[in-house]
Design an enzyme around this catalytic site. Structure first.
Site, short mmCIF file in Angstrom:
data_model
loop_
_atom_site.label_atom_id
_atom_site.label_comp_id
_atom_site.label_asym_id
_atom_site.label_seq_id
_atom_site.Cartn_x
_atom_site.Cartn_y
_atom_site.Cartn_z
N GLY A 98 7.86 -2.89 2.96
CA GLY A 98 8.66 -2.14 3.91
C GLY A 98 8.59 -0.64 3.68
N LEU A 99 8.62 -0.22 2.39
CA LEU A 99 8.55 1.20 2.07
C LEU A 99 7.14 1.62 1.68
CD1 LEU A 99 11.84 1.66 0.03
CD2 LEU A 99 11.43 2.16 2.44
N GLY A 100 6.18 0.74 1.88
CA GLY A 100 4.81 1.04 1.51
C GLY A 100 4.04 1.70 2.63
N LEU A 147 2.26 0.71 5.07
CA LEU A 147 2.27 0.19 6.42
C LEU A 147 3.66 -0.01 7.01
CD1 LEU A 147 -0.55 -2.45 5.95
CD2 LEU A 147 -0.74 -0.21 7.03
N TYR A 177 -5.69 -11.51 -5.11
CA TYR A 177 -5.23 -10.98 -3.81
C TYR A 177 -5.96 -11.69 -2.67
CZ TYR A 177 -4.47 -7.45 -0.13
OH TYR A 177 -4.15 -6.79 1.03
N LYS A 233 -4.52 -14.43 0.09
CA LYS A 233 -4.59 -14.15 1.53
C LYS A 233 -5.28 -15.28 2.29
CE LYS A 233 -2.33 -10.32 1.95
NZ LYS A 233 -1.05 -10.32 2.72
#
Length: 321
Positions: A7-9, A11, A139, A143
């Site tokens: 959220g604060l990254g 994107l 990662y 995904k």
């Protein structure tokens, strides 16, 4: 929009801003596990949310009558390799919590995937939507797991699951977050500050990239697309592909004195060498009309202008354009 790319990254904040313009400030809730800066509190609703806390997530969804959930929580490629156990918890256990809650509450769920969902046995130039994947990072593995779980729950239980495979995303708004394509953000900051960038990839390492505004727009347009238009649940999206040397040459059209040295990092170079050179996004273009606005020339001009303005406003040294 939940909490690296969270959220604060890189994107989450920009997507929240775009959605609030369309749907109203109070109708988009940003969340993360970090304390946000004051301007985030002023810009609209923010809540603390840990994707590993199923009960609290459930309360937030029910109490706020949530209808869409955008799940950005993840440890990225290079950071994930340094802490596999934590990456497994956040990227897989956190995803399962979100999948279960979306199914239980009939939510439209967006989960981003990545260039890193492909591996050395995948076609590289270009890579299609459907092919062998077999990534070699936690990662990427997480995904692919997310793509398949979402598709399974869509076909089995009707979950409105939507997923885009993002290329490297280039933005000035937040510092790089531990990804393999982060050099393509850092090089702009270095060009305008010290005039020297040390790149952790070889100069000829070609990777798919995208300006963050294209990434946000693609996400919103995809989320808004009627289900009947979607032939897939996971799509590639593309804008451009370039190498470190190519982006450096484009920057030198504005800052001729830029010096770049190359000191390949074995972990990130190995990851990059296993990834595709280009995305085939013809299905996204056909099914829901995807088209990027930024090529390399536009991206470089915009990044330099924006970072220059930001550094000037903060009283920091800026190399002359």
């Amino acid at each position: 929009i939940n909490s690296s790319k969270g959220g604060l990254g890189q994107l989450g904040m920009g997507l929240a801003e775009m959605l609030r313009k369309q749907y109203g400030t109070d109708n988009v809730i940003l969340s993360d596990i970090k304390k946000p800066p004051p301007h985030i509190f002023r810009s609209g609703p923010f809540v603390y949310a840990d994707v590993l806390d199923y009960k609290h997530l459930r309360e937030l969804i029910i109490n706020n009558q949530i209808t869409w959930l955008v799940h950005y929580s993840a440890l990225l490629s290079a950071v994930g390799e340094a802490n596999v156990a934590l990456a497994r918890k956040i990227n897989i256990t956190g995803l399962h919590n979100v999948l279960d809650l979306a199914l239980e509450n009939c939510l439209r769920l967006f989960v981003p995937s990545t260039i890193g969902a492909f591996g050395p046995s995948s076609p590289r130039d270009p890579v299609p939507d459907l092919c062998v994947q077999r990534p070699r990072t936690i990662y990427g593995v997480s995904k692919v797991h997310g793509e398949l779980m979402g598709e399974y729950l869509h076909h089995k239980h009707g979950l409105d699951f939507r997923c885009l495979r993002y290329p490297g995303v280039i933005s000035v708004n937040t510092p790089p977050g531990g990804g393999t394509t982060d050099y393509a953000v850092q090089i702009f900051h270095d060009a305008l500050s010290t005039g020297h960038h040390e790149c952790y990839l070889r100069p000829d390492t070609r990777l798919p990239m995208m300006h963050i505004s294209d990434c946000h727009r693609a996400t919103v347009e995809f989320m808004q697309a009627p289900e009947c238009q979607l032939s897939l649940r996971t799509y590639n999206i593309a804008a451009m592909s370039f190498t470190p040397e190519e982006v450096a040459q484009e920057i030198r059209k504005h800052l001729p004195q830029l010096k770049v040295t190359y000191s390949p990092d074995s972990v990130r170079q190995t990851i990059a060498d296993s990834w595709p050179v280009r995305f085939d996004d013809s299905n996204a273009r056909r099914d829901w009309g995807w088209a990027p606005a930024f090529g390399l020339e536009e991206l470089v001009s915009d990044m330099l202008h924006t970072i220059r303005s930001k550094r000037t406003s903060e009283g920091l040294h800026v190399n002359s354009l």
